[in-house]
Scaffold this motif. Structure first.
Motif, mmCIF file in Angstrom:
data_model
loop_
_atom_site.group_PDB
_atom_site.id
_atom_site.type_symbol
_atom_site.label_atom_id
_atom_site.label_comp_id
_atom_site.label_asym_id
_atom_site.label_seq_id
_atom_site.Cartn_x
_atom_site.Cartn_y
_atom_site.Cartn_z
ATOM 1 N N ILE A 169 -14.901 -1.066 80.949
ATOM 2 C CA ILE A 169 -13.518 -1.454 81.214
ATOM 3 C C ILE A 169 -12.675 -0.218 81.492
ATOM 4 N N GLY A 202 -7.510 -11.843 87.340
ATOM 5 C CA GLY A 202 -7.710 -11.561 85.921
ATOM 6 C C GLY A 202 -7.597 -12.798 85.054
ATOM 7 N N GLY A 203 -6.611 -13.642 85.358
ATOM 8 C CA GLY A 203 -6.434 -14.864 84.577
ATOM 9 C C GLY A 203 -7.587 -15.821 84.715
ATOM 10 N N THR A 205 -10.784 -15.200 85.656
ATOM 11 C CA THR A 205 -12.026 -14.700 85.042
ATOM 12 C C THR A 205 -11.945 -14.691 83.519
ATOM 13 N N THR A 206 -10.761 -14.434 82.987
ATOM 14 C CA THR A 206 -10.600 -14.417 81.538
ATOM 15 C C THR A 206 -10.695 -15.816 80.945
ATOM 16 N N CYS A 207 -10.282 -16.820 81.702
ATOM 17 C CA CYS A 207 -10.369 -18.206 81.227
ATOM 18 C C CYS A 207 -11.788 -18.569 80.796
ATOM 19 N N VAL A 209 -14.239 -16.548 79.671
ATOM 20 C CA VAL A 209 -14.919 -15.609 78.768
ATOM 21 C C VAL A 209 -15.755 -16.311 77.695
ATOM 22 N N TYR A 212 -19.342 -16.902 78.862
ATOM 23 C CA TYR A 212 -20.203 -15.830 79.337
ATOM 24 C C TYR A 212 -21.245 -15.516 78.269
ATOM 25 N N TYR A 221 -17.678 -8.972 84.220
ATOM 26 C CA TYR A 221 -16.317 -9.316 83.812
ATOM 27 C C TYR A 221 -15.544 -8.067 83.394
ATOM 28 N N SER A 222 -16.190 -7.157 82.682
ATOM 29 C CA SER A 222 -15.529 -5.934 82.230
ATOM 30 C C SER A 222 -15.056 -5.102 83.416
ATOM 31 N N PHE A 225 -12.052 -7.058 84.887
ATOM 32 C CA PHE A 225 -10.896 -7.013 83.998
ATOM 33 C C PHE A 225 -10.273 -5.627 83.978
ATOM 34 N N TRP A 459 -4.421 -17.921 80.548
ATOM 35 C CA TRP A 459 -4.787 -16.561 80.154
ATOM 36 C C TRP A 459 -4.341 -16.327 78.726
#
Length: 459
Positions: A169, A202-203, A205-207, A209, A212, A221-222, A225, A459
């Protein structure tokens, strides 16, 4: 500091800012490496131990308005030097702490105050030395945070998957700040559009998590993000200058950091409580109220967007050149599709659960809103804004109400009523908010604004 130099001593200032952000980011973002050590040493709960990270990171940003005001009185150098003294004192004293509450006060509070007084001037001062290369120099200064995030975890412990993800990250964050900063200095680049796209990516892909499972996916993802956050943290200063001017930057940047700090301060403890209480039966309180508030926010966004169409009606009518009834189809289709999706959303809930369906609906609606900003034809706009967005909202609306019933029994009707009132609040609030969009930009900016808002809800 009265003129923009675009070089010379400005690069020394930029490097100094990079070093400060290296230390601040490294100290604040490497907490996860020590989490188990703190948990074992102090014997506190997961949620309370996590407060160490939440308070120090949250306080850094919550100090934004105070630091911004102090800059006008004492200057960037004076505020940063005082912050360095405070944070150093907090770090030294925290090494003597034997109690978690004292540690939260010293490491979280005192160090957070010091770092907050260092962070704001470290970014603001760069903008006084650059004009042409402002975004690029800001990106370089801010990449210190990413470098610190990369460097501190390996210095703290032997390599493992968690430390590797944090470092990835940091690397992605660092590189994106430099690249986005360089690109954003070009005259043809729309910084607000880049920022909106980054937040949407970002929102979304974070949804996902929680779903994963493979380490390779977490690595991907890192990277995403880190890149998105690098873009956001670089551009928020540039956008603040575009909107408010350089003379108001300290206050504007401070207020922005205030809201970021609130989110950081509350996010981790809420997540810890969620992990403990998730779906343990009808609670009639506790975490159920957080679910109710989340549902309220979804309804606030869905109906706020759907029912504020009238504000943009004349803009759409002129822009697309369609008839009154065909332009009105934009509103009719998006509202109608939202409710027509009820049976499909209900069936999907049994297979994928409320969260899965709502998250997928967010992705669909955000994609529809974003793509609609590029539409130059009314038929395409009806398809994207009316159809695609309507499908997404339909997949969000049903689970937002159904999920409450899993958390309440005695107070079920009351909780549902609170959640549904988000619709009324949104209908009341969105038309005035839409008035802040410049008239010449309403046709495209409205959908961009709504797209980010919808993604942020998940998010």
């Amino acid at each position: 500091m009265s003129e923009s130099l675009d070089g010379g001593w400005g690069w020394v200032v930029t490097f100094s800012s990079l070093t400060l952000n290296f230390l601040i980011g490294g100290i604040c973002h490497s907490f996860g490496v020590f989490f188990l050590e703190f948990l074992d040493y102090f014997g506190g709960s997961n949620g309370k131990t996590q407060l160490l990270s939440s308070v120090v990171n949250g306080t850094v940003y919550l100090l934004g308005p105070i630091a911004g005001a102090a800059l006008k009185r004492f200057g960037c150098r004076g505020v940063a030097m005082f912050g360095a003294v405070v944070s150093s004192a907090g770090l030294i004293l925290s090494t003597l702490s034997m109690d978690l509450n004292v540690m939260i006060l010293l490491y979280g509070g005192v160090v957070g105050v010091g770092c907050g007084l260092m962070f704001t001037p470290s970014i603001v001062i760069v903008n006084y030395y650059f004009n042409k290369y402002r975004a690029f120099s800001t990106g370089i200064a801010k990449c210190g945070s990413g470098i610190g995030t990369v460097a501190f975890p390996p210095l703290s412990m032997s390599a493992n998957e968690g430390a590797l993800l944090v470092s990835i990250i940091g690397i992605s964050n660092t590189l994106s700040k430099i690249v986005i900063g360089k690109i954003s200095d070009q005259s043809w680049v729309d910084c607000i559009l880049i920022n909106c796209v980054s937040l949407v990516i970002g929102g979304v892909t974070t949804c996902f998590v929680p779903y994963y499972r493979l380490f390779s996916i977490l690595v991907t993802y890192s990277i995403i993000f880190g890149g998105v956050m690098g873009s956001f943290t670089t551009l928020n200063v540039i956008i603040a200058i575009e909107l408010k001017g350089l003379e108001r930057l300290p206050n504007a940047f401070g207020l922005l950091n205030l809201w970021i700090g609130i989110a950081i301060l509350l996010g981790s403890p809420i997540a810890a409580v969620n992990k403990k209480n998730r779906m343990s039966g009808p609670l009639d309180g506790g975490w159920g109220w957080m679910v109710t508030f989340s549902s309220l926010m979804l309804n606030f966004l869905i109906d706020g967007i759907c029912f504020s169409f009238g504000v943009f009606f004349m803009e759409f009518l002129v822009y697309f050149g369609g008839s009154n009834w065909k332009t009105q189809l934009l509103s009719s289709v998006v509202n109608g599709t939202t409710f027509l999706l009820g049976p499909i959303a209900g069936a999907a809930l049994k297979r994928f659960g409320c969260r899965g369906v709502a998250i997928f609906g967010t992705v669909v609606s955000s994609a529809g809103l974003f793509l609609s900003t590029f539409s130059v034809d009314l038929n395409v706009m009806i398809l994207l804004y009316g159809g695609v967005v309507g499908v997404g909202f339909g997949l969000m609306f049903t689970p937002s109400i159904v999920i409450i019933n899993y958390y309440f029994s005695k107070r079920r009707a009351f909780a549902t009523g609170i959640a549904m009132c988000g619709s009324g609040i949104g209908t009341f609030a969105f038309p005035p908010l839409s008035g802040f969009v410049p008239t010449s930009e309403k046709t495209s900016s409205s959908s961009s604004f709504y797209s980010v808002a919808t993604t942020a809800s998940q998010w």
